[in-house]
Design a protein around this motif. Structure first.
Motif, short mmCIF file in Angstrom:
data_model
loop_
_atom_site.label_atom_id
_atom_site.label_comp_id
_atom_site.label_asym_id
_atom_site.label_seq_id
_atom_site.Cartn_x
_atom_site.Cartn_y
_atom_site.Cartn_z
N ASP A 171 -1.25 -6.31 -0.19
CA ASP A 171 -1.42 -5.39 0.98
C ASP A 171 -2.61 -4.86 1.01
N ASP A 185 -0.11 7.10 2.52
CA ASP A 185 -0.38 5.58 2.72
C ASP A 185 -1.38 5.62 3.87
N SER A 243 0.65 -1.22 0.09
CA SER A 243 -0.11 0.06 -0.03
C SER A 243 0.93 1.31 -0.03
N LEU A 244 2.01 0.97 0.71
CA LEU A 244 3.16 2.34 0.59
C LEU A 244 3.48 2.75 -0.46
N ARG A 298 -2.17 -9.70 10.03
CA ARG A 298 -0.93 -8.90 10.48
C ARG A 298 -1.38 -8.37 11.94
N LYS A 342 -6.02 4.49 9.07
CA LYS A 342 -4.80 3.95 8.95
C LYS A 342 -3.65 4.67 8.65
N GLU A 381 -4.27 -5.69 8.39
CA GLU A 381 -3.52 -5.63 9.59
C GLU A 381 -4.68 -5.19 10.74
N ASP A 425 -4.28 -3.42 3.70
CA ASP A 425 -4.43 -2.41 4.69
C ASP A 425 -5.16 -3.17 5.90
MG MG Z 1 0.80 -1.10 3.83
#
Ligand code: MG
Ligand code: SPV
Length: 438
Positions: free
Chosen positions: A238, A211, A200-201, A312, A272, A266, A240
């Motif tokens: 990813d 992000d 995601s970053l 996560r 987030k 996560e 998130d």
């Molecule tokens: Mg991420």
């Protein structure tokens, strides 16, 4: 010791192929004419690391050769190097195509000639059969590897066969190609990444956005599609926080349909922020109950058996302690999570190792995923020894690509022309060749 005066000499040949064409039959005939032929078949793990994931498993490839006239017996060769098998079988003759005299197989050949010289064995090489038809078959296999049903299940299989898989960040078609095609040949071994991580970053950064789950799913799916179009390796997405449970179930269905292998979500809620900020920004951890519910709903939504949902845990990032991290790990795996990712932003790996040891003491089966951006001194071998199964290099392509581009831009501005920047650039020819022709 080998004995050249005996009636029938022992002959050894090794294959990685999944299909038999006339070129193979031809060389097998020639090898069998030299003596009693043993065929070595490369293990799935070796093929996956040096070529591509085999579409036909070892057992079937072995059976294929067992049924060919001229083949006396078939054995498994577990390394690209012939060292172990030659020491074990001590064949009088090793047969190979002459293609390995140059290129990445040359060190393997050099080792073989060295070992044969030690005990008086001989290498016999026949001209390598090149045909457009044969390369078309290989191209077809590669395309097939990229289809959703075939791609999706491969991550699980790779974890089972290799024990530890590596994934490199990809956020576009071109970075996907780097993750797909980069290979390193070292000491007769080949290394390549097993999978790709759609971070995601990095996906957000490539779009010039923070992000914070701002880049919407449709746009994230577009990135996956760009990568999928030009690659075959499994994708870890990813996800998130996974968003609302009611939304997450649709995300799972879409990712699964596209051929993604694993989504990692996560245990945070609300706005987030990237985990590497740690406690410098406000971040809210989800309750164990809510997050377990999200995992259960996701597992119920998927249709195939091979799609994986990884939970996560952010407890170490948020400084909530080891006990909280472990409590969550056990709860999430009991709720159906197919893997657990433990994250840390400490430079030293102690808390990661402690978590892995304590989790593995009670759970030996659930794969553990790590993202060693901060604790980057630990080698893959060390992670594997401790019981980690997936190592994700989450952002290195973005972090190295960006400064290179910035430097080029500054060089042009400084000189008011592009000449000085040329030495920083790949040639036009090379960049064109980077994109494989269909
Ligand atoms: Mg991420
Ligand atoms: C990402 O790559 O977007 C991640 C991993 O979530 S990290 O940035 O380390 O949180």
């Amino acid at each position: 010791m080998s004995n050249f005066s005996s009636e029938k000499k022992s002959v050894y040949m090794c294959f990685s192929t999944e299909y038999i064409h006339t070129g193979h039959i031809d060389i097998i005939k020639k090898a069998a004419n030299l003596g009693e032929l043993t065929v070595g078949v490369l293990s799935d793990e070796v093929i996956a690391s040096y070529k591509r994931y085999p579409l036909i498993p070892f057992s079937e490839r072995k059976a294929l050769f067992e049924n060919i006239i001229g083949v006396g017996r078939v054995v498994e060769q577990k390394t690209l190097s012939y060292k172990d098998i030659l020491h074990e079988l001590k064949p009088d003759i090793v047969v190979h195509g002459d293609d390995w005299r140059t290129g990445f197989q040359k060190p393997v050949r050099d080792e073989v000639t060295g070992i044969l010289a030690e005990y008086g064995g001989r290498l016999v090489e026949f001209p390598y059969a090149v045909s457009e038809r044969f390369s078309e078959i290989e191209k077809g296999s590669r395309k097939y590897l990229g289809t959703p049903d075939i791609r999706r299940g491969r991550l699980k299989k790779l974890i089972e066969t290799k024990g530890l898989v590596t994934a490199l960040e990809a956020h576009s078609g071109i970075t996907g190609l780097i993750a797909e095609n980069t290979k390193v040949f070292k000491n007769g071994k080949t290394y390549q990444f097993d999978a790709m991580w759609v971070s995601s970053l990095c996906d957000s950064t490539a779009k010039g956005k923070p992000d914070i789950e701002l880049v919407d799913m449709t746009s994230r799916f577009r990135t996956i599609d760009d990568i999928m179009e030009v690659t075959t390796k499994p994708i870890i997405f990813d996800g998130d926080t996974g968003g609302l449970t009611e939304h997450f179930v649709y995300t799972v269905k879409s990712l699964e349909r596209m051929g993604v292998s694993m989504v990692i979500i996560e245990d945070k809620t609300g706005l987030k922020k990237n985990s590497l900020f740690g406690t410098e920004v406000t971040q809210t951890q989800d309750s164990i109950e809510n997050f377990c519910e999200k995992i259960r709903a996701g597992k119920n939504a998927q249709k195939t058996r091979d799609f994986m949902i990884c939970a996560r845990i952010e407890s170490l990032i948020l400084e909530r302690g080891m006990d909280d991290a472990l409590k969550r790990a056990f709860a999430f795996s009991n709720a159906g999570a197919d893997a657990i990712m433990i994250h840390s932003r400490k430079k030293e790996p102690h808390e990661i190792f402690e978590f892995v040891d304590k989790f593995r003491a009670q759970n030996s089966a659930t794969p553990i995923v790590v993202v060693p951006t901060s604790f980057n001194t630990v080698t893959e071998q060390e992670f594997k020894k401790r019981g980690v199964n997936v190592v994700i290099y989450a952002n290195q392509l973005t972090r190295s690509g960006f400064p290179a581009m910035q430097k080029t831009a500054e060089t042009i501005l400084t000189n008011h022309r592009a000449k000085e920047a040329d030495q920083l650039c790949m040639s036009i020819k090379d960049i064109i060749n980077l994109i494989p022709e269909e």
